[in-house]
Design an enzyme around this catalytic site. Sequence first.
Site, PDB file in Angstrom:
ATOM      1  CB  CYS A 177      58.044 -98.279 -79.880  1.00 53.90           C
ATOM      2  SG  CYS A 177      59.562 -97.338 -80.003  1.00 53.90           S
ATOM      3  CG  HIS A 323      56.216 -97.089 -76.698  1.00 57.89           C
ATOM      4  ND1 HIS A 323      57.364 -97.564 -76.096  1.00 57.89           N
ATOM      5  CD2 HIS A 323      56.617 -96.156 -77.603  1.00 57.89           C
ATOM      6  CE1 HIS A 323      58.403 -96.953 -76.625  1.00 57.89           C
ATOM      7  NE2 HIS A 323      57.984 -96.091 -77.527  1.00 57.89           N
ATOM      8  CG  ASN A 353      61.012 -94.511 -76.637  1.00 54.66           C
ATOM      9  OD1 ASN A 353      61.043 -95.737 -76.610  1.00 54.66           O
ATOM     10  ND2 ASN A 353      60.487 -93.834 -77.647  1.00 54.66           N
TER      11      ASN A 353
HETATM   12  N1  ACO Z   1      66.412 -79.055 -75.562  1.00 56.10           N
HETATM   13  C1  ACO Z   1      66.100 -77.760 -75.788  1.00 56.10           C
HETATM   14  N2  ACO Z   1      65.432 -77.362 -76.869  1.00 56.10           N
HETATM   15  C2  ACO Z   1      65.088 -78.320 -77.765  1.00 56.10           C
HETATM   16  C3  ACO Z   1      65.397 -79.677 -77.591  1.00 56.10           C
HETATM   17  C4  ACO Z   1      66.097 -80.029 -76.444  1.00 56.10           C
HETATM   18  N3  ACO Z   1      66.438 -81.293 -76.177  1.00 56.10           N
HETATM   19  N4  ACO Z   1      64.908 -80.371 -78.632  1.00 56.10           N
HETATM   20  C5  ACO Z   1      64.317 -79.484 -79.444  1.00 56.10           C
HETATM   21  N5  ACO Z   1      64.418 -78.251 -78.929  1.00 56.10           N
HETATM   22  C6  ACO Z   1      63.925 -76.997 -79.457  1.00 56.10           C
HETATM   23  C7  ACO Z   1      63.731 -77.055 -80.946  1.00 56.10           C
HETATM   24  O1  ACO Z   1      64.926 -76.712 -81.627  1.00 56.10           O
HETATM   25  C8  ACO Z   1      62.655 -76.032 -81.148  1.00 56.10           C
HETATM   26  O2  ACO Z   1      63.251 -74.755 -81.112  1.00 56.10           O
HETATM   27  P1  ACO Z   1      62.696 -73.580 -82.081  1.00 56.10           P
HETATM   28  O3  ACO Z   1      61.278 -73.368 -81.651  1.00 56.10           O
HETATM   29  O4  ACO Z   1      63.621 -72.458 -81.776  1.00 56.10           O
HETATM   30  O5  ACO Z   1      62.814 -74.136 -83.458  1.00 56.10           O
HETATM   31  C9  ACO Z   1      61.795 -76.168 -79.895  1.00 56.10           C
HETATM   32  O6  ACO Z   1      62.623 -76.783 -78.908  1.00 56.10           O
HETATM   33  C10 ACO Z   1      60.569 -77.018 -80.093  1.00 56.10           C
HETATM   34  O7  ACO Z   1      60.963 -78.236 -80.735  1.00 56.10           O
HETATM   35  P2  ACO Z   1      59.938 -79.340 -81.125  1.00 56.10           P
HETATM   36  O8  ACO Z   1      60.625 -80.435 -81.861  1.00 56.10           O
HETATM   37  O9  ACO Z   1      58.784 -78.667 -81.786  1.00 56.10           O
HETATM   38  O10 ACO Z   1      59.503 -79.848 -79.678  1.00 56.10           O
HETATM   39  P3  ACO Z   1      58.319 -80.798 -79.277  1.00 56.10           P
HETATM   40  O11 ACO Z   1      57.456 -80.114 -78.307  1.00 56.10           O
HETATM   41  O12 ACO Z   1      57.656 -81.402 -80.485  1.00 56.10           O
HETATM   42  O13 ACO Z   1      59.054 -81.959 -78.512  1.00 56.10           O
HETATM   43  C11 ACO Z   1      59.767 -84.228 -78.815  1.00 56.10           C
HETATM   44  C12 ACO Z   1      60.005 -82.781 -79.198  1.00 56.10           C
HETATM   45  C13 ACO Z   1      60.012 -84.386 -77.348  1.00 56.10           C
HETATM   46  C14 ACO Z   1      60.739 -85.106 -79.588  1.00 56.10           C
HETATM   47  C15 ACO Z   1      58.315 -84.629 -79.147  1.00 56.10           C
HETATM   48  O14 ACO Z   1      57.998 -84.182 -80.442  1.00 56.10           O
HETATM   49  C16 ACO Z   1      58.049 -86.092 -79.037  1.00 56.10           C
HETATM   50  O15 ACO Z   1      58.120 -86.677 -77.983  1.00 56.10           O
HETATM   51  N6  ACO Z   1      57.660 -86.741 -80.167  1.00 56.10           N
HETATM   52  C17 ACO Z   1      57.276 -88.127 -80.160  1.00 56.10           C
HETATM   53  C18 ACO Z   1      58.462 -89.056 -80.193  1.00 56.10           C
HETATM   54  C19 ACO Z   1      57.991 -90.474 -79.996  1.00 56.10           C
HETATM   55  O16 ACO Z   1      57.005 -90.710 -79.349  1.00 56.10           O
HETATM   56  N7  ACO Z   1      58.618 -91.475 -80.565  1.00 56.10           N
HETATM   57  C20 ACO Z   1      58.035 -92.803 -80.349  1.00 56.10           C
HETATM   58  C21 ACO Z   1      58.528 -93.747 -81.215  1.00 56.10           C
HETATM   59  S1  ACO Z   1      60.222 -94.074 -80.983  1.00 56.10           S
HETATM   60  C22 ACO Z   1      60.548 -95.507 -81.902  1.00 56.10           C
HETATM   61  O17 ACO Z   1      59.700 -96.116 -82.483  1.00 56.10           O
HETATM   62  C23 ACO Z   1      61.955 -95.960 -82.030  1.00 56.10           C
END
Ligand code: ACO
Length: 397
Positions: A177, A323, A353
């Site tokens: 990215c 990004h 993304n």
């Molecule tokens: N739908 C419903 N529930 C979900 C989902 C979903 N799609 N995904 C995860 N959950 C649940 C999890 O199981 C967890 O449940 P639990 O509390 O019972 O264990 C809860 O939701 C919280 O999960 P987290 O992973 O802690 O959620 P978070 O708030 O961190 O959001 C996310 C996840 C959206 C992926 C976030 O962490 C994020 O955006 N991270 C950055 C990713 C990024 O920017 N990548 C950039 C680079 S990409 C590249 O270089 C190719």
Amino acid sequence: MANASWVFTPTVPQLNKMKIFPSIAIVRSRVHPSNRISKRVSCASTVQGVEQLSPSESKPNRLVGKGCKLVGCGSAVPSFEVSNDDLSKIVDTSDEWISVRTGIRNRRVLTGKDRMTGLAVEAAQKALEMAEVDPDEVDLVLLCTSTPDDLFGSAPQIQAALGCKGNPLAFDITAACSGFVLGLVSASCYIRGGGFKNVLVIGADALSRYVDWTDRGTCILFGDAAGAVVVQACENEEDGLFGFDLHSDGEGYRHLHTGIKENEAFGTNGSVGFPPKGSSYSFIHMNGKEVFRFACRVVPQSIEIALENAGMTRSSIDWLLLHQANQRILDAVATRLEIPADRVISNLANYGNTSAASIPLALDEAVRSGKVKPGQTIATSGFGAGLTWGSAIIKWN
Ligand code: ACO
């Protein structure tokens, strides 16, 4: 090193091998910070020995540009749309969860026989058209992608499809990215130091091919797209790349990767693993929380450093263009930099993304809608797998 200066003087054998005989003086001196980049490399060259070249290789005499500017942009997305509701039919998720946690509502996905290179060519054609640059005038094609259609690189296919005569150099840059920001900075280096005039920088990715569509933690995030800009040599006064900052941290690899599959090719159960079998890549593995924290920590720092390198302050920024990974990351970075929400470019609701494509895609939409105007300053930053991150302070046109 603030006052260090040095001069690169090629040896005679080196000169004899070179088609372009450069007289390059790279001088680091006490310059006003706002002019630091454009003054750091000042050079001039003329093409000599053209009689040794075939007509298709020959180029007219030219001066090496001292500045570089963005003169055109374009983008392309697949027609197939996947909404949050569509995803909730294949994994345990909901529109509410996805939109609240990420800001994403839709994404576009390549289907059938459509390929990433097709999107890249379309985006590049639009950028060339806006720039009023003929494909024959392009002297370098940089394809920023982590998902080439060919392991050996897809940039040459794009160069051929565009009809760039004279066989200009075309190659891939892989930095996930962060790829597009790295491509922009690379283009400026080729222009300032290498005498290139029109560099096509394309960010294009099809991460849908590497997503595990049963993993709700990742499949909700990604979409496919391409975006492109034409970076052109210009006079110092018109320079449009003011400062930059680039980094990588291989230790962070474990948080986000799509590694080669540990299959028979490597030898299992005590076998030597020769001859190797065909290899393929695993799905995207991501520790979302770690990547989220990483982005919120490094991106504001990196933009501050790029601003400092440009001799500018936050108040000079007209637009923040990050990004497009997660709206919460965009908001957190803008808050940290005290940039109001209406100065933050965001289109991730529609596309998710799109990796290396996200910045040029958002730029293209913002330019074509009249949001970003000529002469405005944009702080842009990419971050992601590697881990890699980088920022650039640029002027639109
Ligand atoms: N739908 C419903 N529930 C979900 C989902 C979903 N799609 N995904 C995860 N959950 C649940 C999890 O199981 C967890 O449940 P639990 O509390 O019972 O264990 C809860 O939701 C919280 O999960 P987290 O992973 O802690 O959620 P978070 O708030 O961190 O959001 C996310 C996840 C959206 C992926 C976030 O962490 C994020 O955006 N991270 C950055 C990713 C990024 O920017 N990548 C950039 C680079 S990409 C590249 O270089 C190719």
